[in-house]
Design an enzyme around this catalytic site. Structure first.
Site, PDB file in Angstrom:
ATOM      1  N   GLU A  41       0.847  -1.182   0.000  1.00  0.00           N
ATOM      2  CA  GLU A  41       0.000   0.000   0.000  1.00  0.00           C
ATOM      3  C   GLU A  41       0.889   1.241   0.000  1.00  0.00           C
ATOM      4  O   GLU A  41       1.899   1.295   0.708  1.00  0.00           O
ATOM      5  CB  GLU A  41      -0.875  -0.015   1.261  1.00  0.00           C
ATOM      6  CG  GLU A  41      -1.747   1.206   1.475  1.00  0.00           C
ATOM      7  CD  GLU A  41      -2.530   1.139   2.781  1.00  0.00           C
ATOM      8  OE1 GLU A  41      -3.331   2.042   3.041  1.00  0.00           O
ATOM      9  OE2 GLU A  41      -2.343   0.164   3.550  1.00  0.00           O
ATOM     10  N   LYS A 111      -9.667   1.891  -1.651  1.00  0.00           N
ATOM     11  CA  LYS A 111      -9.868   1.346  -0.311  1.00  0.00           C
ATOM     12  C   LYS A 111     -11.237   1.738   0.236  1.00  0.00           C
ATOM     13  O   LYS A 111     -11.612   2.916   0.259  1.00  0.00           O
ATOM     14  CB  LYS A 111      -8.766   1.865   0.610  1.00  0.00           C
ATOM     15  CG  LYS A 111      -8.739   1.226   2.004  1.00  0.00           C
ATOM     16  CD  LYS A 111      -7.506   1.726   2.751  1.00  0.00           C
ATOM     17  CE  LYS A 111      -7.363   1.101   4.129  1.00  0.00           C
ATOM     18  NZ  LYS A 111      -6.134   1.576   4.807  1.00  0.00           N
ATOM     19  N   CYS A 143      -5.294  -3.272   3.033  1.00  0.00           N
ATOM     20  CA  CYS A 143      -5.085  -3.172   4.470  1.00  0.00           C
ATOM     21  C   CYS A 143      -6.343  -3.478   5.294  1.00  0.00           C
ATOM     22  O   CYS A 143      -6.764  -4.616   5.395  1.00  0.00           O
ATOM     23  CB  CYS A 143      -4.508  -1.789   4.792  1.00  0.00           C
ATOM     24  SG  CYS A 143      -3.574  -1.677   6.337  1.00  0.00           S
TER      25      CYS A 143
END
Length: 273
Positions: A41, A111, A143
């Site tokens: 990321e 995300k 994540c």
């Protein structure tokens, strides 16, 4: 059979240095015969220096801009997934991951789930979708997305054979042990990786940032997990590249032959959100 690799490495605000690191990692993976490489990321421009909503923002890059084109050129025939701050063109920023290969953009994910004050720096994505690549049908996550079982499940139901989850997952900010291997957030990171692979019976590839950035210390722990939840390769709590050779179709068939977690679902019994 394909060779896949994933990285735990430090990246920061110096975009040119980031590209130099990316190029070296891609070259090393290519020399080892890797077909699919996952980078962390925010590897293009670095993550946030803190999660209090006061951090300097990374450079915002257009999906159709010169930086992603440069990444595509570096990747060549390899499929490469890399995190970046996306400029949507209207001033909106997203924490995104792009998948490139064979000279083009193959997929992009924004995300969806944002921890703590990350929403002060990024807008939130609103969907998960799998897409076809030269190495199989792929899904992307970032994540904190992996803390929500629905994220990976929606990708698996969309036919994803491989899920790549790129992260900037830090260690504990309170009562942090000296050794990252003893950190409770390292343990949670690893548990999520193995659980998401097992419950969806997919090949799971997890990349993460390494080192320190601002107030954050990242847990590394890049890994490749098979559809049975077994770790095939990992960097452990150190920077590096984890590499494994996987028969993706065969691994999925073997895992799902008797205990088919997607096949045996009973959607009518589940309460809707």
């Amino acid at each position: 059979m394909i060779k896949v690799a994933t990285v735990a490495e430090a990246f920061d605000r110096d975009l040119e240095d980031d590209f130099i690191r990316v190029e070296k990692l891609v070259e090393a993976a290519r020399a080892d015969g890797v077909r699919l490489l996952a980078l962390p990321e925010a590897c293009l421009g670095g993550y946030l220096a803190d999660l209090n909503g006061q951090a300097e923002l990374p450079p915002a890059l257009r999906l159709d801009g010169p930086e992603i084109a440069r990444l595509t050129d570096i990747a060549g025939e390899m499929v490469v997934c890399a995190g970046y701050c996306e400029d949507a063109g209207d001033g909106t920023r997203y924490n995104s991951v792009v998948c490139v290969g064979e000279g083009r953009v193959l997929g992009n994910h924004r995300k969806v789930h944002q921890p703590l004050r990350e929403d002060a720096s990024y807008s939130s994505g609103d969907s998960f979708a799998a897409f076809d690549t030269p190495v199989g049908r792929l899904g992307l996550m970032i994540c904190y997305d992996k803390a929500f079982p629905e994220s990976a499940r929606s990708l698996a139901l969309d036919g994803a054979e491989i899920i790549v989850c790129v992260s900037a997952w830090p260690g504990s900010r309170t009562n942090a042990p000296d050794d990252l291997a003893d950190d409770r957030w390292t343990r949670r990171f690893d548990l999520f990786d193995r659980a998401r692979a097992l419950e969806n019976q997919v090949v799971w590839i997890s990349a993460n940032q390494a080192g320190h950035f601002g107030s954050l210390r990242f847990v590394c722990s890049a890994k490749i997990v098979d559809p049975g939840g077994d770790v095939l390769a990992t960097t452990g709590c150190a920077p590096g590249m984890a590499v494994a050779t996987v028969d993706v179709a065969g691994a999925l068939t073997d895992a799902r032959r008797y205990m088919g977690h997607l096949r045996d679902r009973r959607p009518a019994a589940y309460a809707t959100a």
